[in-house]
Write a protein that holds these residues in place. Structure first.
Motif, PDB file in Angstrom:
ATOM      1  N   GLY A   1       0.784  -1.221   0.000  1.00  0.00           N
ATOM      2  CA  GLY A   1       0.000   0.000   0.000  1.00  0.00           C
ATOM      3  C   GLY A   1       0.824   1.283   0.000  1.00  0.00           C
ATOM      4  N   TRP A   2       2.123   1.173   0.229  1.00  0.00           N
ATOM      5  CA  TRP A   2       2.986   2.352   0.253  1.00  0.00           C
ATOM      6  C   TRP A   2       3.413   2.702  -1.171  1.00  0.00           C
ATOM      7  CZ3 TRP A   2       6.437   3.905   4.808  1.00  0.00           C
ATOM      8  CH2 TRP A   2       5.810   3.614   6.019  1.00  0.00           C
ATOM      9  N   LYS A   3       3.784   3.958  -1.380  1.00  0.00           N
ATOM     10  CA  LYS A   3       4.276   4.415  -2.675  1.00  0.00           C
ATOM     11  C   LYS A   3       5.710   4.899  -2.531  1.00  0.00           C
ATOM     12  CE  LYS A   3      -0.225   5.856  -4.507  1.00  0.00           C
ATOM     13  NZ  LYS A   3      -1.017   6.999  -5.044  1.00  0.00           N
ATOM     14  N   SER A   4       6.532   4.614  -3.537  1.00  0.00           N
ATOM     15  CA  SER A   4       7.925   5.056  -3.522  1.00  0.00           C
ATOM     16  C   SER A   4       8.126   6.175  -4.535  1.00  0.00           C
ATOM     17  CB  SER A   4       8.861   3.889  -3.836  1.00  0.00           C
ATOM     18  OG  SER A   4       8.633   3.408  -5.149  1.00  0.00           O
ATOM     19  N   GLY A   5       9.177   6.934  -4.326  1.00  0.00           N
ATOM     20  CA  GLY A   5       9.494   8.024  -5.241  1.00  0.00           C
ATOM     21  C   GLY A   5      10.524   8.946  -4.622  1.00  0.00           C
ATOM     22  N   LYS A   6      10.612  10.139  -5.153  1.00  0.00           N
ATOM     23  CA  LYS A   6      11.473  11.176  -4.579  1.00  0.00           C
ATOM     24  C   LYS A   6      10.638  12.003  -3.599  1.00  0.00           C
ATOM     25  CE  LYS A   6      14.817  10.282  -7.634  1.00  0.00           C
ATOM     26  NZ  LYS A   6      16.123   9.706  -7.257  1.00  0.00           N
ATOM     27  N   ILE A   7      11.328  12.689  -2.700  1.00  0.00           N
ATOM     28  CA  ILE A   7      10.608  13.542  -1.759  1.00  0.00           C
ATOM     29  C   ILE A   7       9.722  14.534  -2.500  1.00  0.00           C
ATOM     30  CG2 ILE A   7      10.965  15.480  -0.159  1.00  0.00           C
ATOM     31  CD1 ILE A   7      13.048  13.876   1.271  1.00  0.00           C
ATOM     32  N   LYS A   8      10.209  15.070  -3.615  1.00  0.00           N
ATOM     33  CA  LYS A   8       9.431  16.062  -4.365  1.00  0.00           C
ATOM     34  C   LYS A   8       8.134  15.487  -4.921  1.00  0.00           C
ATOM     35  CE  LYS A   8      12.100  15.303  -8.621  1.00  0.00           C
ATOM     36  NZ  LYS A   8      13.028  15.931  -9.594  1.00  0.00           N
ATOM     37  N   ASP A   9       8.008  14.139  -4.945  1.00  0.00           N
ATOM     38  CA  ASP A   9       6.757  13.530  -5.391  1.00  0.00           C
ATOM     39  C   ASP A   9       5.681  13.577  -4.309  1.00  0.00           C
ATOM     40  OD1 ASP A   9       7.863  12.816  -7.875  1.00  0.00           O
ATOM     41  OD2 ASP A   9       8.743  10.998  -7.003  1.00  0.00           O
ATOM     42  N   PHE A  10       6.122  13.818  -3.066  1.00  0.00           N
ATOM     43  CA  PHE A  10       5.184  13.781  -1.944  1.00  0.00           C
ATOM     44  C   PHE A  10       4.951  15.158  -1.314  1.00  0.00           C
ATOM     45  CE2 PHE A  10       7.127   9.578  -2.236  1.00  0.00           C
ATOM     46  CZ  PHE A  10       5.987   8.801  -2.390  1.00  0.00           C
TER      47      PHE A  10
ATOM     48  N   MET B   1       6.640  19.580  -1.562  1.00  0.00           N
ATOM     49  CA  MET B   1       7.634  20.499  -2.120  1.00  0.00           C
ATOM     50  C   MET B   1       8.162  21.442  -1.051  1.00  0.00           C
ATOM     51  SD  MET B   1       8.379  19.914  -5.226  1.00  0.00           S
ATOM     52  CE  MET B   1       9.242  21.451  -5.568  1.00  0.00           C
ATOM     53  N   LEU B   2       9.462  21.685  -1.124  1.00  0.00           N
ATOM     54  CA  LEU B   2      10.110  22.661  -0.249  1.00  0.00           C
ATOM     55  C   LEU B   2      10.420  23.913  -1.051  1.00  0.00           C
ATOM     56  CD1 LEU B   2      12.602  20.407   1.755  1.00  0.00           C
ATOM     57  CD2 LEU B   2      10.718  21.715   2.732  1.00  0.00           C
ATOM     58  N   GLN B   3      10.170  25.053  -0.471  1.00  0.00           N
ATOM     59  CA  GLN B   3      10.414  26.329  -1.137  1.00  0.00           C
ATOM     60  C   GLN B   3      11.273  27.212  -0.244  1.00  0.00           C
ATOM     61  OE1 GLN B   3       9.261  27.535  -4.231  1.00  0.00           O
ATOM     62  NE2 GLN B   3      10.600  29.258  -3.767  1.00  0.00           N
TER      63      GLN B   3
ATOM     64  N   ILE C   1      -0.499  31.036   4.204  1.00  0.00           N
ATOM     65  CA  ILE C   1      -1.653  30.815   5.070  1.00  0.00           C
ATOM     66  C   ILE C   1      -1.407  29.543   5.869  1.00  0.00           C
ATOM     67  CG2 ILE C   1      -4.129  30.362   5.127  1.00  0.00           C
ATOM     68  CD1 ILE C   1      -4.379  31.896   2.514  1.00  0.00           C
ATOM     69  N   GLY C   2      -1.380  29.672   7.187  1.00  0.00           N
ATOM     70  CA  GLY C   2      -1.107  28.522   8.042  1.00  0.00           C
ATOM     71  C   GLY C   2      -2.284  27.548   8.095  1.00  0.00           C
ATOM     72  N   PRO C   3      -2.079  26.333   8.624  1.00  0.00           N
ATOM     73  CA  PRO C   3      -0.791  25.895   9.168  1.00  0.00           C
ATOM     74  C   PRO C   3       0.208  25.520   8.068  1.00  0.00           C
ATOM     75  CG  PRO C   3      -2.385  24.128   9.320  1.00  0.00           C
ATOM     76  CD  PRO C   3      -3.137  25.326   8.823  1.00  0.00           C
ATOM     77  N   GLY C   4       1.481  25.559   8.447  1.00  0.00           N
ATOM     78  CA  GLY C   4       2.537  25.213   7.502  1.00  0.00           C
ATOM     79  C   GLY C   4       3.737  24.645   8.238  1.00  0.00           C
ATOM     80  N   ILE C   5       4.723  24.218   7.479  1.00  0.00           N
ATOM     81  CA  ILE C   5       5.950  23.653   8.060  1.00  0.00           C
ATOM     82  C   ILE C   5       7.138  24.498   7.617  1.00  0.00           C
ATOM     83  CG2 ILE C   5       7.558  21.700   7.946  1.00  0.00           C
ATOM     84  CD1 ILE C   5       5.238  19.822   7.964  1.00  0.00           C
ATOM     85  N   VAL C   6       8.005  24.806   8.580  1.00  0.00           N
ATOM     86  CA  VAL C   6       9.198  25.605   8.298  1.00  0.00           C
ATOM     87  C   VAL C   6      10.408  24.933   8.928  1.00  0.00           C
ATOM     88  CG1 VAL C   6      10.360  27.797   8.755  1.00  0.00           C
ATOM     89  CG2 VAL C   6       7.961  27.803   8.134  1.00  0.00           C
ATOM     90  N   THR C   7      11.535  24.984   8.236  1.00  0.00           N
ATOM     91  CA  THR C   7      12.802  24.536   8.799  1.00  0.00           C
ATOM     92  C   THR C   7      13.886  25.524   8.406  1.00  0.00           C
ATOM     93  OG1 THR C   7      14.366  22.684   8.971  1.00  0.00           O
ATOM     94  CG2 THR C   7      13.422  23.107   6.797  1.00  0.00           C
ATOM     95  N   GLY C   8      14.960  25.557   9.173  1.00  0.00           N
ATOM     96  CA  GLY C   8      16.055  26.479   8.879  1.00  0.00           C
ATOM     97  C   GLY C   8      16.788  26.094   7.609  1.00  0.00           C
ATOM     98  N   ARG C   9      17.098  27.057   6.773  1.00  0.00           N
ATOM     99  CA  ARG C   9      17.866  26.819   5.547  1.00  0.00           C
ATOM    100  C   ARG C   9      19.303  27.287   5.700  1.00  0.00           C
ATOM    101  NH1 ARG C   9      19.845  29.526   1.221  1.00  0.00           N
ATOM    102  NH2 ARG C   9      19.175  31.544   2.040  1.00  0.00           N
TER     103      ARG C   9
ATOM    104  N   SER D   1       5.730  24.175   0.550  1.00  0.00           N
ATOM    105  CA  SER D   1       4.807  24.966  -0.263  1.00  0.00           C
ATOM    106  C   SER D   1       3.655  24.133  -0.819  1.00  0.00           C
ATOM    107  CB  SER D   1       5.562  25.625  -1.426  1.00  0.00           C
ATOM    108  OG  SER D   1       6.207  24.649  -2.214  1.00  0.00           O
ATOM    109  N   ASP D   2       3.808  22.802  -0.816  1.00  0.00           N
ATOM    110  CA  ASP D   2       2.751  21.938  -1.348  1.00  0.00           C
ATOM    111  C   ASP D   2       2.849  20.577  -0.655  1.00  0.00           C
ATOM    112  OD1 ASP D   2       0.889  20.514  -2.757  1.00  0.00           O
ATOM    113  OD2 ASP D   2       1.758  20.893  -4.740  1.00  0.00           O
ATOM    114  N   PHE D   3       1.815  20.207   0.093  1.00  0.00           N
ATOM    115  CA  PHE D   3       1.801  18.919   0.792  1.00  0.00           C
ATOM    116  C   PHE D   3       1.306  17.784  -0.097  1.00  0.00           C
ATOM    117  CE2 PHE D   3       1.799  21.931   4.295  1.00  0.00           C
ATOM    118  CZ  PHE D   3       2.686  21.352   5.194  1.00  0.00           C
ATOM    119  N   LYS D   4       0.803  18.126  -1.273  1.00  0.00           N
ATOM    120  CA  LYS D   4       0.328  17.142  -2.246  1.00  0.00           C
ATOM    121  C   LYS D   4      -0.599  16.112  -1.604  1.00  0.00           C
ATOM    122  CE  LYS D   4       4.140  17.859  -5.430  1.00  0.00           C
ATOM    123  NZ  LYS D   4       5.095  17.264  -6.381  1.00  0.00           N
ATOM    124  N   SER D   5      -1.522  16.629  -0.777  1.00  0.00           N
ATOM    125  CA  SER D   5      -2.571  15.830  -0.124  1.00  0.00           C
ATOM    126  C   SER D   5      -2.040  14.908   0.969  1.00  0.00           C
ATOM    127  CB  SER D   5      -3.363  14.998  -1.154  1.00  0.00           C
ATOM    128  OG  SER D   5      -3.993  15.857  -2.091  1.00  0.00           O
TER     129      SER D   5
END
Length: 368
Positions: free
Chosen positions: A5-14, A16-18, A51-59, A83-87
């Motif tokens: 039931g799991w899906k594989s791919g790159k992080i950007k498939d799941f 996006m970080l901006q 527009i929150g909620p959102g996720i932030v990390t130090g760059r 920037s995009d949680f892709k559901s």
């Protein structure tokens, strides 16, 4: 093998970080929108970008810590934001980024820096949304336990600090004690120990850590074998301090495991005289308003030091020996409580880490 039931791919498939948006403090006006930088909320602005909620990390600078922001915010240029949680579930993504450990991707420049492209191209696998939510709910239980223990620890530390201020100044007396306190010099309680080491051994050197972090074995240095410095034997139970850093909390009592080790005269040692309770005197000096002021007593050009004579001539307000012991017993109990909470906190963090390893890789599946 990919869990069912799991899906594989790159992080950007799941998701996006901006990179965040530049904004200087001079551009900020009095507002209520937090500007989230690599170090957290830096200041406030009157306009939001996300527009929150959102996720932030130090760059850039303080990297690696991941935070969920539950309000509208402005992500600063020194931060990365999702920037995009892709559901996908926001809480699961947060735990996933914690598990990835973004600090590993520091580009090792003079200022710690994350390149989002290096992260987005990582291979990964994600569970279905219902399983994401269940995993996040399980891990949040550990977070609540950790947060509760952190609060208990902070309260215990604050209570100990208040106890030290009250008991070590005589503002509060323990039941049954009425004896007069006296202003006495430290040489009333301490006597310097000068026992030349018969056979100096580079493998038996000790040092004193800063910030009251105790005495420990020192690593062998490359020039130890040809060092012409005089060394002196130190014994368990002696008081020891670093001449250059005593004002930074570089002092302690030598533990039994380091009995017979040695130091140079840059780290002098003292025996406790019969009228002194060793734990009481340590607690007395452990107060920041006491040892922080010792820098004014240091002498020398360039690197200043607190010599032994000056140290022994410092004065302290001291109760009789019986009250010293009673005060030390109360503070020792407080320390034991703090140590127990620190142990609980470490255990909870390790349990959460192990659970993340199992849940976020599908090694253990959860019932949905």
């Amino acid at each position: 093998m990919l869990p069912d039931g799991w899906k594989s791919g790159k992080i950007k498939d799941f998701f996006m970080l901006q990179r965040g948006f530049d904004l200087t403090k001079s551009q900020a006006r009095s507002g209520n929108v937090p500007v989230i930088s690599s170090s957290g909320v830096s200041y406030y602005h009157d306009t939001y970008k996300v527009i929150g909620p959102g996720i932030v990390t130090g760059r850039k600078g303080n990297i690696g810590d991941v935070h969920i922001i539950n309000e509208n915010f402005w992500p600063h240029d020194t931060a990365l934001w999702v920037s995009d949680f892709k559901s996908n579930n926001i809480n699961y993504v947060k735990y996933f980024l914690d598990y990835v450990n973004l600090k590993k991707f520091d580009e090792a420049s003079s200022v710690p820096t994350l390149n989002r492209n290096n992260i987005l191209c990582l291979n990964c696998s994600f569970p279905p949304l219902p399983e994401q939510k269940k995993i996040a709910a399980i891990l949040s239980t550990w977070d609540r336990a950790i947060e509760g223990t952190e609060k208990l620890l902070a309260n215990s530390q604050q209570q100990k600090k208040a106890l030290m201020q009250q008991l070590l100044t005589g503002k509060k007396r323990l039941p049954g004690f009425t004896g007069e306190w006296k202003s006495l010099k430290l040489k009333t309680f301490l006597q310097e120990s000068i026992i030349p080491s018969p056979q100096p051994d580079p493998k038996k050197r000790i040092t004193v850590r800063l910030s009251l972090n105790g005495v420990e074995k020192r690593e062998v240095r490359g020039t130890e074998s040809i060092d012409a410095t005089n060394y002196f034997t130190r014994k368990a139970g002696q008081f020891i301090y670093g001449k250059q850093n005593i004002h930074k909390g570089a002092f302690g009592i030598i533990p039994k495991i380091l009995d017979g080790f040695e130091t140079s005269q840059d780290i002098p040692c003292f025996d406790f005289l019969p009228n002194a309770c060793s734990a009481w005197l340590f607690y007395y000096l452990a107060r920041e308003n006491i040892h922080n002021t010792l820098e004014t007593k240091m002498t020398g050009t360039g690197s200043k030091r607190l010599n032994q004579k000056t140290f022994l001539n410092l004065t302290c307000l001291a109760p009789p020996l019986s009250e010293q012991k009673a005060i030390a017993a109360v503070l020792t109990t407080a320390d034991e409580e703090i140590t127990a909470l620190e142990s609980d906190l470490s255990r909870l963090r390790q349990e959460k880490k192990a659970l993340m390893q199992q849940l976020l890789t599908g090694k253990i599946r959860v019932a949905v």
